[in-house]
Design an enzyme around this catalytic site. Structure first.
Site, PDB file in Angstrom:
ATOM      1  N   ASP A   1       2.228  -1.074  12.392  1.00  0.00           N
ATOM      2  CA  ASP A   1       0.971  -1.519  11.780  1.00  0.00           C
ATOM      3  C   ASP A   1       0.666  -2.987  12.057  1.00  0.00           C
ATOM      4  O   ASP A   1      -0.472  -3.436  11.874  1.00  0.00           O
ATOM      5  CB  ASP A   1       0.996  -1.296  10.267  1.00  0.00           C
TER       6      ASP A   1
ATOM      7  N   LYS B   1       0.826  -1.202   0.000  1.00  0.00           N
ATOM      8  CA  LYS B   1       0.000   0.000   0.000  1.00  0.00           C
ATOM      9  C   LYS B   1       0.868   1.263   0.000  1.00  0.00           C
ATOM     10  O   LYS B   1       0.620   2.205  -0.753  1.00  0.00           O
ATOM     11  CB  LYS B   1      -0.935  -0.012   1.218  1.00  0.00           C
TER      12      LYS B   1
ATOM     13  N   ARG C   1      -6.247   1.738  18.474  1.00  0.00           N
ATOM     14  CA  ARG C   1      -5.968   0.315  18.323  1.00  0.00           C
ATOM     15  C   ARG C   1      -5.621  -0.369  19.634  1.00  0.00           C
ATOM     16  O   ARG C   1      -5.857  -1.572  19.785  1.00  0.00           O
ATOM     17  CB  ARG C   1      -4.859   0.106  17.271  1.00  0.00           C
TER      18      ARG C   1
END
EC number: 2.5.1.19
Length: 428
Positions: free
Chosen positions: A315, A21, A346
């Protein structure tokens, strides 16, 4: 869209990791401001990357999809972008809004860039501050701390800037603005972050160097179009690595994975936890290291994760936390406060979901303590609209006997549109 995953299954076979990405975003951005035709092979046609494509189309760049994963970009040069007719929309993509802010800072027009509800809550002051120091005029919500951002570009000057937080997005925004600045731009990093922008700038003819924790960019008259082949995304492959790691007897080969050293923290951590991971056939694609990764499921143990490795796996922490739930002993994650300001909080999202299937978790301001090896049961998980949380919970579901449900799982299309289909291909 809710998805049910049946547990206690192994992974066998091989897959290709979806295109990276981060690199897909950057290929469009640099192709758009280069001179000539840039051809991108293996482009990620996920929501985030398509937002970047749309933003540049609105600024007059001709971008054609020759195939779903093949993009042709007719670059307009560093100063060839046009003022958009309306606001640029980044959707859920922090990469789009932050990196594009750096490019807009050097343009001779005013533009507004915004995003979805999640983006409007994410901190933008960390980008606004250095770009303002360089000479851009930026207005935003909360005194410039949040989107929408209205950017009036113009004559910029190079700066020497030390990152207050480890952020590749902030570093990249400054370097991209530096393409339009007078004099050298230097970014100082306490902890090295992913360097895809530096690699791709060099690939397109930029003058950039790195040493002793400093990244220096000197402006050039032009960037030249190049061919780009996008490696597989290690952040997406991480879910399959972890899935194989937590399901004993699994053996999975993941091909064409980008193994840029600034991104391989997930491999280092899984190995330290006891996972059997081997790297084969290392090669280079447009400056990026690529390899095939073989993962075999074996017993895991708890470890401590903190310090310099955190930017290399920020991530991947959601799925590392899932792996920790199935490991023997205690796993401690610290120095990861950045997780609080991602697509969701998160740290909170992980803790809520791990508790649902029986894991004992202590939530910390900058991380968590996970006590693995307990009795785990099927559960209904909440994605919180966050693609990485949804995929991490699918990994958890695989290792628990019985069916578990992931709510609002459609958010996986942000980075990995075919995640559940790819998973089904290798389950047995």
């Amino acid at each position: 869209m809710d998805v049910t995953v049946e547990g206690k299954r192994r992974l066998r076979g091989e897959i290709f990791a979806p295109p990276d990405k981060s690199i897909s975003h950057r290929s469009v951005m640099l192709g758009a401001v280069a001179e000539g035709i840039t051809r991108v092979e293996r482009f990620l046609t996920a929501d985030d990357c398509l937002r970047t494509v749309d933003c540049f189309k609105k600024m007059g760049v001709d971008i054609l999809f020759e195939a779903p994963d093949k993009v042709i970009i007719n670059g307009r040069g560093l100063r060839g972008l046009k003022k958009p007719d309306g606001p640029l929309y980044a959707g859920n993509s922090g990469t789009t809004i932050r990196l594009l802010s750096g490019i807009l800072a050097g343009q001779g027009f005013e533009a507004t860039i915004t995003g979805d509800e999640s983006i409007l809550k994410r901190p933008m002051g960390r980008v606004v501050e250095p770009l303002t120091m360089m000479g851009a005029v930026i207005e935003g919500a909360g005194g410039g701390r949040y989107a929408p951002l209205t950017i009036r570009g113009g004559r910029l000057k190079g700066i020497r800037y030390e990152l207050p937080v480890a952020s590749a997005q902030v570093k990249s925004a400054i370097l991209l603005a530096g393409l339009y600045a007078e004099g050298e731009t230097t970014v100082i990093e306490k902890h090295k972050t992913r360097d895809h922008t530096e690699i791709m700038l060099a690939h397109f003819g930029g003058r950039i160097s790195t040493s002793d924790g400093e990244v220096r960019l000197t402006p050039v008259d032009k960037l030249s179009a190049e061919r780009v082949t996008v490696p597989g995304d290690i952040s997406s492959a991480a879910f399959f690595m972890a899935a194989a790691a937590v399901t004993e007897g699994s053996e999975l080969l993941i091909r064409d994975v980008g193994i840029n050293p600034t991104r391989t923290g997930i491999i280092d951590v899984l190995r330290e936890m006891g996972c059997n991971i081997k790297i084969y056939d290392e090669r280079i694609w447009n400056g990026e290291k690529v390899a095939d990764v073989l993962v075999k499921g074996e017993g895991l143990r708890g470890i401590t994760i903190k310090g310099e490795i955190i930017p290399r796996l920020i991530d991947e922490i959601p799925v590392i936390a899932v792996a920790a739930a199935f490991a023997e002993g205690e796993t401690i994650i610290r120095d990861a406060a950045e997780l609080r300001v991602k697509e969701s909080d998160r740290i909170k999202a992980i803790a809520v979901n791990l508790r649902r299937f029986g894991t004992e978790v202590t939530e910390l301001e900058d991380g968590m303590i996970i006590r693995g090896g307990g009795f785990l049961k099927p559960a209904e998980f909440e994605s919180f609209g966050d693609h990485r949380i949804a995929m991490a919970m699918a990994v958890a579901a695989l290792a628990i006997p019985g069916p578990s449900r992931i709510k609002n799982a459609e958010c996986v299309k942000i980075s990995f549109p075919g995640f559940f289909e790819t998973l089904e291909e290798v389950l047995c």
